[in-house]
Write an enzyme that holds these catalytic residues in place. Structure first.
Site, PDB file in Angstrom:
ATOM      1  N   HIS A 170      28.465  69.326 -30.229  1.00 42.44           N
ATOM      2  CA  HIS A 170      27.298  68.946 -31.029  1.00 42.44           C
ATOM      3  C   HIS A 170      25.995  69.302 -30.329  1.00 42.44           C
ATOM      4  O   HIS A 170      24.999  69.628 -30.984  1.00 42.44           O
ATOM      5  CB  HIS A 170      27.355  67.452 -31.349  1.00 42.44           C
ATOM      6  CG  HIS A 170      28.462  67.094 -32.285  1.00 42.44           C
ATOM      7  ND1 HIS A 170      28.497  67.554 -33.580  1.00 42.44           N
ATOM      8  CD2 HIS A 170      29.583  66.350 -32.115  1.00 42.44           C
ATOM      9  CE1 HIS A 170      29.595  67.091 -34.172  1.00 42.44           C
ATOM     10  NE2 HIS A 170      30.269  66.370 -33.310  1.00 42.44           N
ATOM     11  N   GLU A 215      41.732  77.440 -45.220  1.00 38.58           N
ATOM     12  CA  GLU A 215      41.530  76.916 -43.871  1.00 38.58           C
ATOM     13  C   GLU A 215      42.828  76.632 -43.128  1.00 38.58           C
ATOM     14  O   GLU A 215      42.786  76.214 -41.968  1.00 38.58           O
ATOM     15  CB  GLU A 215      40.712  75.628 -43.934  1.00 38.58           C
ATOM     16  CG  GLU A 215      39.340  75.804 -44.574  1.00 38.58           C
ATOM     17  CD  GLU A 215      38.632  74.489 -44.773  1.00 38.58           C
ATOM     18  OE1 GLU A 215      37.877  74.101 -43.865  1.00 38.58           O
ATOM     19  OE2 GLU A 215      38.842  73.851 -45.822  1.00 38.58           O
ATOM     20  N   ASP A 218      38.446  76.174 -38.876  1.00 43.27           N
ATOM     21  CA  ASP A 218      39.665  75.381 -38.974  1.00 43.27           C
ATOM     22  C   ASP A 218      40.904  76.264 -39.000  1.00 43.27           C
ATOM     23  O   ASP A 218      41.934  75.913 -38.422  1.00 43.27           O
ATOM     24  CB  ASP A 218      39.635  74.486 -40.211  1.00 43.27           C
ATOM     25  CG  ASP A 218      38.928  73.164 -39.943  1.00 43.27           C
ATOM     26  OD1 ASP A 218      39.034  72.657 -38.809  1.00 43.27           O
ATOM     27  OD2 ASP A 218      38.276  72.639 -40.859  1.00 43.27           O
ATOM     28  N   ARG A 264      39.713  73.004 -31.416  1.00 41.82           N
ATOM     29  CA  ARG A 264      38.595  73.860 -31.012  1.00 41.82           C
ATOM     30  C   ARG A 264      37.528  73.128 -30.210  1.00 41.82           C
ATOM     31  O   ARG A 264      36.657  73.753 -29.623  1.00 41.82           O
ATOM     32  CB  ARG A 264      37.965  74.525 -32.244  1.00 41.82           C
ATOM     33  CG  ARG A 264      37.426  73.584 -33.304  1.00 41.82           C
ATOM     34  CD  ARG A 264      37.131  74.342 -34.586  1.00 41.82           C
ATOM     35  NE  ARG A 264      36.808  73.484 -35.709  1.00 41.82           N
ATOM     36  CZ  ARG A 264      35.595  73.295 -36.164  1.00 41.82           C
ATOM     37  NH1 ARG A 264      34.578  73.897 -35.595  1.00 41.82           N
ATOM     38  NH2 ARG A 264      35.384  72.508 -37.204  1.00 41.82           N
ATOM     39  N   CYS A 273      33.179  82.243 -44.358  1.00 42.28           N
ATOM     40  CA  CYS A 273      32.050  81.355 -44.058  1.00 42.28           C
ATOM     41  C   CYS A 273      32.198  80.681 -42.697  1.00 42.28           C
ATOM     42  O   CYS A 273      31.415  79.798 -42.351  1.00 42.28           O
ATOM     43  CB  CYS A 273      31.873  80.304 -45.149  1.00 42.28           C
ATOM     44  SG  CYS A 273      33.276  79.195 -45.347  1.00 42.28           S
TER      45      CYS A 273
END
Length: 546
Positions: A187, A426, A450, A460, A497
């Site tokens: 993050h 995904e 994903d 990940r 994406c």
């Protein structure tokens, strides 16, 4: 001169002085107190100061990245909870200790109890507890939070940073961020990327670097400490070239996403909150290829109401005008949770009840979002897509719910459009049945983030796997080609994406595969456009999504 090799999480070049940032570790002395009431009053006064500061930080940062700024609301909720206040007050009263010590021992007990658990929700709660405890200790001890970066822009170096710490800093004073611990998908890295700040991780930091000159190369992941005159001159030239290249890139804002031989591809933007709408327009994206609608569900105390969702989607539609805006329905669960969602604890939430699975379990929530999207469709060019689809049965159930929603709108004479729908690919299962899934919708969008972790069986965000995790793995690229071929056999468009959509080293390969559209963070639109315009497919055209 010393040279260190790290991992670049956002590109760019920075030259400047180092500010070494160290989290304060406060050794609080245990003091016996005689006036319990006064000490509890000191705690409550500090708590209120902390709550006020967190509210201020939320307001400052929510326009930059509302989802990440939600950490401040989570911490406020924790500070205001009766259980937390009772725990501290009980320690003060029963053990007759000072407030700062009571906060510290409660913090340390929690960390020790859960330190071996790696579930994202638990780790996040521990991090929140550590941060509010440190903030309270700083207030109670009269210590200043070392967030002031000084008068001149600096290269910030630290062992690790939380997104909260980055959001507390003056963005105009950050030339670059260098961390020992972290990853491209942490993050803190995401926040730095949102702010377009060159960032490196995996550089073993030292507090003796404070005040020294350094160079950060966010393209190669190289960090130069005390660079010699020759290297510094070279990078001053590169920094100026970087600035000129950015100016040249900005000239591409109004240019077509077209290869040298005339092939077209749709280039869209991924956004996670409403403040990114202006960036989509600024960089000249064709539209929004992925709007992560979770931002409306996180960092709050209850479900958003339908009208609140509708107003947000209406603003998206009106702002984008004729540009397409694809709203991904809420991908909640795993590491995207809020207390009010009351999602049962899972041993492995990444593999658990998340995405469309959770939505289908909570039909009332799902229907409210679908109604809001359809209502907003009357005001622009919206589309929607569904995350974590694994079967045709899920799509059958979704279409049944959609028909119920549309029938309800018709009964109330509420206008809406028939909009395009898509599926996020995904999981390996979705790849294998992508042709069957394509029959249910208008387009497919490959979420490689994903897809990679599920294919490689690697989390990940696990720092132990950062050198093994490979989103360029041949299996991932073969899966992309499989999905493209399957979608085209059914006459459907297909795009990417995930993060690798922004990797310009793969742009030509994706075009050769026949990928119809790419969706990237706004800051990456122009570099990808440049790569598209420099590509020659030899006349073999691919078509853009309509």
């Amino acid at each position: 001169m010393e040279i260190y090799k790290g991992t670049a999480t956002f590109s760019g070049i920075a030259i400047g002085k180092i500010l070494y940032y160290s989290r304060g570790e406060y050794q609080i002395r245990q003091c016996l107190v005689s006036n319990i009431k006064k000490e509890i009053g000191n705690f409550q006064e500090a708590r209120l100061q902390a709550v006020q500061k967190l509210h201020e930080l939320y307001e400052v940062n929510r326009l930059l990245n509302e989802q990440e700024a939600g950490v401040f609301l989570r911490q406020i909720k924790l500070l205001e909870s009766e259980s937390y206040q009772n725990a501290i007050e009980s320690s003060i009263a029963n053990e007759k200790v000072n407030a700062a010590y009571a906060v510290m021992i409660n913090r340390d007990e929690l960390v020790e109890t859960f330190r071996h658990l790696e579930e994202p929700v638990i780790r996040r709660r521990i991090n929140d507890m550590q941060e509010i405890s440190n903030r309270l200790i700083q207030i109670l001890g009269g210590a200043a939070i070392r967030i002031n970066l000084g008068d001149e822009p600096v290269i910030l170096v630290a062992e690790a940073l939380s997104p909260t710490e980055i959001m507390e800093m003056d963005k105009d004073k950050l030339l670059a961020v260098v961390m020992h611990h972290g990853s491209a998908v942490s993050h803190a890295s995401i926040m730095a990327k949102t702010m377009e700040i060159p960032t490196l991780v995996d550089v073993a930091a030292d507090d003796e670097w404070d005040g020294k000159t350094a160079i950060v190369d966010g393209y190669t992941g190289t960090f130069y400490l005390n660079p010699d005159a020759e290297i510094q001159k070279e990078y001053e030239i590169r920094l100026e070239a970087d600035r000129r290249e950015r100016e040249e890139l900005l000239k591409l804002k109004a240019q077509k996403d077209e290869t040298k031989d005339g092939s077209h591809i749709g280039l869209y933007a991924n956004i996670g909150n409403m403040s990114d709408l202006s960036s989509v327009l600024f960089y000249g994206a064709k539209g929004i290829g992925l709007l992560r609608s979770e931002f409306q569900y996180l960092g709050r105390e209850n479900y958003p109401r339908e009208n609140e969702l509708f107003r947000a989607y209406k603003k998206v539609a009106e702002t984008m005008g004729e540009r397409l805006a694809v709203i991904r329905t809420a991908d909640l669960g795993a590491d995207k949770q809020a207390p009010y969602l009351d999602i049962p604890q899972e041993t492995n939430p990444i593999m658990g009840n998340r995405g469309i699975r959770l939505c289908l379990d909570r039909r009332r929530m799902f229907k409210a979002q679908l109604r809001a999207i359809y209502r907003a469709s009357a005001y622009g060019n919206l589309a929607m897509m569904f995350p974590m689809i694994d079967s045709e049965e899920e799509m059958d159930e979704i279409w049944q719910i959609i028909e119920e929603v549309k029938e309800g709108l018709r009964e109330k004479d509420i206008p809406f459009k028939e909009i395009m729908t898509g599926i996020m690919i995904e999981t390996p299962a979705a790849v294998m049945i992508s042709r069957e899934l394509a029959k249910h919708v208008d387009f497919l969008s490959i979420g490689t983030n994903d897809l990679t972790q599920y294919t490689l069986a690697m989390d990940r965000q696990n720092p132990l796997l950062k050198d093994k995790y490979n989103d360029h793995h041949p299996a991932i690229l073969r899966m992309v080609r499989m999905v493209v071929d399957a979608a085209h056999q059914e006459g459907r468009k297909v795009g990417i994406c995930g993060e690798i959509a922004a990797d310009t080293a793969l742009t030509k390969k994706f075009l050769e595969m026949g990928v119809d559209f790419l969706s990237v963070v706004p800051a990456c639109v122009l570099p990808v456009r440049k790569a598209i315009r420099e590509t020659d497919l030899g006349g073999e055209k691919v078509s853009a999504v309509k």
